[in-house]
Design a protein around this motif. Structure first.
Motif, PDB file in Angstrom:
ATOM      1  N   ASP A  86       0.822  -1.201   0.000  1.00 38.44           N
ATOM      2  CA  ASP A  86       0.000   0.000   0.000  1.00 38.44           C
ATOM      3  C   ASP A  86       0.859   1.256   0.000  1.00 38.44           C
ATOM      4  N   PHE A  87       1.944   1.253   0.761  1.00 37.04           N
ATOM      5  CA  PHE A  87       2.820   2.417   0.785  1.00 37.04           C
ATOM      6  C   PHE A  87       3.493   2.613  -0.567  1.00 37.04           C
ATOM      7  N   CYS A  88       3.921   1.521  -1.202  1.00 34.00           N
ATOM      8  CA  CYS A  88       4.553   1.632  -2.516  1.00 34.00           C
ATOM      9  C   CYS A  88       3.585   2.213  -3.549  1.00 34.00           C
ATOM     10  N   SER A  89       2.346   1.752  -3.526  1.00 36.47           N
ATOM     11  CA  SER A  89       1.353   2.274  -4.460  1.00 36.47           C
ATOM     12  C   SER A  89       1.066   3.746  -4.186  1.00 36.47           C
ATOM     13  N   LEU A  90       0.924   4.108  -2.905  1.00 38.03           N
ATOM     14  CA  LEU A  90       0.639   5.493  -2.548  1.00 38.03           C
ATOM     15  C   LEU A  90       1.833   6.394  -2.859  1.00 38.03           C
ATOM     16  N   HIS A  91       3.046   5.873  -2.720  1.00 43.25           N
ATOM     17  CA  HIS A  91       4.248   6.650  -3.040  1.00 43.25           C
ATOM     18  C   HIS A  91       4.322   6.948  -4.531  1.00 43.25           C
ATOM     19  N   MET A  92       3.939   5.983  -5.356  1.00 47.36           N
ATOM     20  CA  MET A  92       3.951   6.196  -6.798  1.00 47.36           C
ATOM     21  C   MET A  92       2.904   7.229  -7.210  1.00 47.36           C
ATOM     22  N   MET A  93       1.741   7.239  -6.544  1.00 47.19           N
ATOM     23  CA  MET A  93       0.700   8.205  -6.879  1.00 47.19           C
ATOM     24  C   MET A  93       1.039   9.602  -6.377  1.00 47.19           C
ATOM     25  N   THR A  94       1.730   9.690  -5.241  1.00 49.75           N
ATOM     26  CA  THR A  94       2.028  10.991  -4.648  1.00 49.75           C
ATOM     27  C   THR A  94       3.206  11.672  -5.318  1.00 49.75           C
ATOM     28  N   SER A  95       4.128  10.894  -5.847  1.00 51.24           N
ATOM     29  CA  SER A  95       5.344  11.463  -6.418  1.00 51.24           C
ATOM     30  C   SER A  95       5.006  12.311  -7.633  1.00 51.24           C
TER      31      SER A  95
END
Length: 294
Positions: A86-95
């Motif tokens: 979940d953090f990896c997915s959210l990091h990709m969307m936030t970047s």
């Protein structure tokens, strides 16, 4: 108060309301993505005692990948957070930063006869960065199957063993895949990424013998498995001749499949088919594990 001052206060109030609403939405998303576990009390770091969880999450989501890898040993809670899907997915969307120029892996022999060196070559520069030494690999026996990385991963093949390897240039980690079925037959392999499970898959197409029930077989490897497994769907009967042509074309001309838009693409060679093919490319859906054609 003049009109200009009133207008400035109204605009400032709108910005503050927008920021507060954004922080509230982010906090709600953080609670949904990272729910608390009431049964087991997690390890609390010093940083979480100084800053609220939602504010700390906003800071961590804006870190580059190299910093995240360095900060994983800070505490157990950060290590678990950074390792979650979940953090990896959210990091990709936030970047918001544009991805760097793609890097290609190059395998070069060393002074030893039983090892090879792996370098990362940037298309925008002229310098090769040394990554690691590939032990138990003879000279000129290791090849890069996927020249362009797939979500940071690269598929390597050692013909002397033979064995496949998945390499992560960012973490300099390499994983050897288990021995595959049907040795000694014509085969071609590709690396793809499943958006549903957030995992990579290595897919092999193998040409069988004429007396076998399946003229073309398909094996799939997923992370953590101890062996290859058959794909969820077999090659349709109407695509068997095209699949055989795609495997022969990939083996003889050293053309690996290309991964794009969730599919692996194998090119069909018309000279390997008796009749003129009605398709030019064999498709394999990495998520659904079904075949198609273009």
């Amino acid at each position: 108060m003049d009109a200009a001052g009133a207008g400035g206060d109204m605009m400032g109030s709108r910005k503050r309301k927008s920021a507060m609403q954004y922080c509230g939405d982010t906090a709600k998303m953080a609670v949904q993505v990272f729910p608390s576990n009431k049964r087991k009390k997690p390890a609390v770091s010093v940083c979480t005692l100084l800053l609220p969880h939602d504010m700390m999450l906003e800071v961590l989501l804006r870190l580059p990948v190299k910093s995240i890898l360095r900060f994983r040993p800070v505490c157990r809670s950060w290590a678990a957070l950074f390792s979650s899907k979940d953090f990896c997915s959210l990091h990709m969307m936030t970047s918001k930063v544009l991805p760097p120029a793609p890097k290609l892996l190059v395998v070069s022999p060393t002074s030893r006869s039983d090892s090879s060196a792996v370098y990362s070559y940037s298309l925008s520069g002229h310098r090769d960065d040394f990554l690691f030494t590939f032990d138990s690999a003879f000279h000129d026996s290791v090849e890069v199957v996927t020249p362009s990385p797939c979500y940071g991963l690269t598929l390597l093949f050692d013909a002397a063993v033979p064995a496949y390897y998945v390499c992560n240039a960012a973490t300099r980690a390499i994983t050897r895949l288990p021995p595959y079925r049907y040795p000694g037959r014509s085969y071609t392999a590709g690396l793809g990424f499943d958006d549903q499970t957030r995992e990579f898959k290595v897919v092999r197409l193998i040409n069988g013998y004429n007396h076998e029930k399946e003229a073309v077989m398909c094996d799939v490897y997923t992370p953590g498995a101890d062996c290859w497994r058959p794909a969820a769907r077999e090659v349709p009967f109407g695509l068997l001749q095209f699949a055989i042509s795609a495997v022969d074309h990939a083996v003889l001309n050293r053309i690996p499949p290309v991964f794009a838009n969730g599919f692996l693409h194998w090119l069909i060679c018309p000279s390997f088919v008796i009749r003129r093919p009605r398709a030019a490319i064999i498709l394999f859906s990495v998520a659904e594990e079904t075949f198609g054609s273009i």
